[in-house]
Scaffold this motif. Structure first.
Motif, mmCIF file in Angstrom:
data_model
loop_
_atom_site.group_PDB
_atom_site.id
_atom_site.type_symbol
_atom_site.label_atom_id
_atom_site.label_comp_id
_atom_site.label_asym_id
_atom_site.label_seq_id
_atom_site.Cartn_x
_atom_site.Cartn_y
_atom_site.Cartn_z
ATOM 1 N N THR A 61 0.917 -1.302 -0.097
ATOM 2 C CA THR A 61 0.224 -0.086 0.080
ATOM 3 C C THR A 61 0.957 1.288 -0.036
ATOM 4 N N SER A 78 2.450 1.649 -3.425
ATOM 5 C CA SER A 78 1.500 2.288 -4.267
ATOM 6 C C SER A 78 1.459 3.764 -4.228
ATOM 7 N N THR A 109 -3.916 2.788 -8.704
ATOM 8 C CA THR A 109 -4.253 2.681 -7.452
ATOM 9 C C THR A 109 -5.195 1.361 -7.043
ATOM 10 N N GLY A 111 -2.805 -1.304 -6.891
ATOM 11 C CA GLY A 111 -2.162 -1.364 -5.526
ATOM 12 C C GLY A 111 -2.865 -1.927 -4.645
#
Length: 478
Positions: A15, A18, A39, A42
Motif C-alpha cells: 500500500t 502504491s 491505485t 495497488g
C-alpha cells in the motif's frame, strides 16, 4: 528485520509503495485513468498479499504491530472498502473539471493509516496510524475547492480532530504514567497486579475514549458528523463512514478486550451511556432531516451505538458479532453512498430528497440497489443487516443487557421509518408531475461504478441468505 517480518508487513508495504508509485506517475504525467488503474492495482495487490502474511501469522513485528488473523481480516476489509471507494471516485471525479491525480495519493495514504490501526498493539503505532488517516482526510474532505461547503467541512474536521488528538495523547500519558508501558499486552499484565481500581489509569482510559469517540462520531462526540458528511464529496463521505470508523473500531475492540475494560464498572457504565445515547440521538435526529447525506450521517451514529452493545457483552462471540455487523454496515453504507455518488452532478452532490423523487421510474436499477442497501441498514430479514442485528441481540441476551437491547429494538423501529421515507420518495410521483420527473436526466454511470454497485449488492444478499461460510471465517478471529 527478518524475512518473516517482511512477509507479515507485505500488505502495508504494498500500500505504501502504491502511494509512492502514484505520486511519481503524477509528477511525470497527468492521466486520471492511469492513476485510478494503478491505485486499484495497488490495493488489489495488497489484498493478494494477505494470504502470504497469514502464513507467518501470528507474528509480532517489533512491539508496535501484531499481524494475526484479526489484523489480516480487518486489513482485508479496509483494503476492499478502499478499492470500492476508488471505483466510485473515478466516475465522480470524471464529472468535474480539473486534474485529480493527487486524490488517489491521499486515498492510499489514508488506507495505509487504517490498516496500520488494524494491526496496532502499541500507543505509538496507534497514534501514528490514526494521524496518517486523519491528516489525509483533512484534504480529502475539503478536496472540491470550488465549493465552500467541502472547505468548511474540512476545516471543522481538522479543528475538532486536532482537539480529540490532544485528549488522546493526554490519556495515553496518564496510562503510561500508571502502568509504565505503552504496549497493550504488557498493560494487561501490569493491571493484573492491582486489586483496587487504578484511578489515573481510569482517567486515562476515559480521555482515550474521548479521542476514539470523536473518530467514531458517537454521542456526545457526534456533532461534527452531519456537517462533514454533507460537505465532503460523496466518495470521501463513504470512506469516512466505513474505512475511517472501521479502522478505529477494530483497534478499540482489540484494546478493550486485551485490557479487559469490562471489569471496571465505571468505565463499563460510561460505555453503556454512550451506546444508549448514540442509538437514541442518532435515530431521533435522523427523523428530522431532509438531506440524504445527513440522514446517513445520523444513521451511522446509531449503528455505532448498536456495535457498542456487542462490545459491552461478554463471551466468546463478541468479536464474531462485532465483525459480522461491521461487514454488513460496510457493504450497505458503501452501497448507499455509491448511489449518492452516481446521481451527483458536476455542480453538486445528490443530497436533497427531491433528487431521489421518481428514481424507480427514471433508473429502476439504481432505485433497486438503494432500496436493498437501506433495508439492510434497517435490519430487514434476508439482508446482511438483519443477520448482524441478530448476532448483536444474541450476545446481548447472553450477557443480560436488557436495557440496551430494549433500546436497540425500539430504535430499530424508529430507523425503519426514515429509511422507508427515502424509499417512498423514490417510488412516489404525483400524477401531474410524472412526465416532468421521469424526464429529469440521470448522470451516466461509469463502468467502475457499475462493477462496485453490482458486487456490493451481491455480497449484501449473499450474507443475508447464506452467511454460513462467512461465519466460519470470522469464528477464527475470537
Amino acid at each position: 528485520m527478518t524475512s518473516a517480518d517482511f512477509l507479515a508487513l507485505l500488505p502495508l508495504l504494498v500500500t505504501a509503495l502504491s502511494s509512492l508509485i502514484v505520486l511519481l506517475i503524477t509528477a511525470f504525467r497527468r492521466n486520471h485513468l492511469l492513476v485510478a488503474v494503478v491505485t486499484s492495482l495497488g490495493l488489489m495487490g495488497a489484498l493478494m498479499t494477505l494470504p502470504v502474511a497469514s502464513q507467518v501469522a501470528p507474528r509480532h513485528v517489533t512491539p508496535l504491530l501484531l499481524v494475526d488473523a484479526y489484523a489480516i481480516f480487518y486489513s482485508g476489509l479496509l483494503l476492499a472498502a478502499g478499492l470500492a471507494v476508488t471505483g466510485l471516485s473515478y466516475g465522480y471525479l470524471e464529472k468535474r473539471a480539473g486534474q485529480h491525480e493527487e486524490f488517489y495519493v491521499l486515498l492510499l495514504l489514508a488506507t495505509l493509516g487504517a490498516i496500520t490501526l488494524a494491526a496496532a498493539t502499541h500507543f505509538a503505532s496507534f497514534f501514528l496510524g490514526l494521524e496518517l488517516l486523519s491528516v489525509s482526510l483533512y484534504v480529502l474532505i475539503a478536496y472540491v475547492r470550488t465549493d465552500k461547503r467541502p472547505i468548511e467541512a474540512g476545516i471543522k474536521y481538522m479543528i475538532l480532530s486536532g482537539a480529540s488528538s490532544s485528549f488522546l495523547l493526554f490519556g495515553m500519558a496518564l496510562v503510561y504514567f500508571h502502568v509504565g508501558t505503552m504496549e497493550f499486552a504488557r498493560m494487561a499484565v501490569a493491571l493484573d497486579d492491582h486489586v483496587d481500581v487504578p484511578y489515573p489509569f481510569l482517567v486515562g482510559l476515559v480521555l482515550i475514549l474521548t479521542g476514539v469517540g470523536f473518530k467514531l462520531a458517537v454521542v456526545p462526540f457526534h456533532m461534527w458528523a452531519s456537517d462533514v458528511y454533507e460537505g465532503a464529496p460523496a466518495p470521501v463521505t463513504a470512506f469516512v463512514a466505513t474505512v475511517s470508523k472501521g479502522a478505529v473500531m477494530a483497534l478499540f475492540v482489540r484494546y478493550w478486550l486485551i485490557v479487559d475494560g469490562a471489569r471496571y464498572e465505571s468505565l463499563w457504565l460510561v460505555l453503556s451511556l454512550i451506546a444508549g445515547g448514540s442509538m437514541c440521538v442518532g435515530n431521533l435526529l435522523a427523523l428530522w432531516q431532509e438531506n440524504v447525506k445527513r440522514i446517513l450521517a445520523y444513521s451511522s451514529i446509531a449503528h455505532l451505538g448498536y456495535l457498542f452493545v456487542a462490545i459491552l457483552a461478554s463471551g466468546t462471540m463478541v468479536v464474531e458479532a462485532v465483525t459480522f455487523y461491521l461487514v454488513a454496515y460496510f457493504i450497505a453504507t458503501l452501497g448507499a453512498f455509491g448511489i449518492v455518488t452516481v446521481l451527483s452532478r458536476s455542480d453538486g452532490d445528490a443530497a436533497a430528497m427531491h433528487d431521489y423523487r421518481g428514481l424507480y421510474w427514471r433508473r429502476p436499477g439504481l432505485g433497486g440497489v438503494l432500496t436493498v442497501m437501506l433495508l439492510s441498514l434497517a435490519g430487514i430479514p434476508l439482508t446482511a443487516g438483519f443477520m448482524g442485528k441478530f448476532y448483536i441481540i444474541t450476545v446481548g441476551v447472553q450477557s443480560a443487557l436488557w436495557v440496551l437491547l430494549i433500546l436497540l429494538v425500539l430504535n430499530s423501529v424508529i430507523g425503519l421509518f426514515y429509511y422507508l421515507r427515502i424509499i417512498v420518495w423514490m417510488s412516489t410521483v404525483p400524477a401531474e408531475a410524472q412526465p416532468r420527473v421521469i424526464a429529469i436526466p440521470v448522470p451516466d454511470v461509469s463502468w467502475t461504478e457499475h462493477v462496485v454497485l453490482a458486487m456490493l449488492t451481491i455480497l449484501l444478499v449473499w450474507l443475508g441468505l447464506y452467511p454460513s461460510p462467512f461465519i466460519r471465517m470470522i469464528q477464527s478471529l475470537s
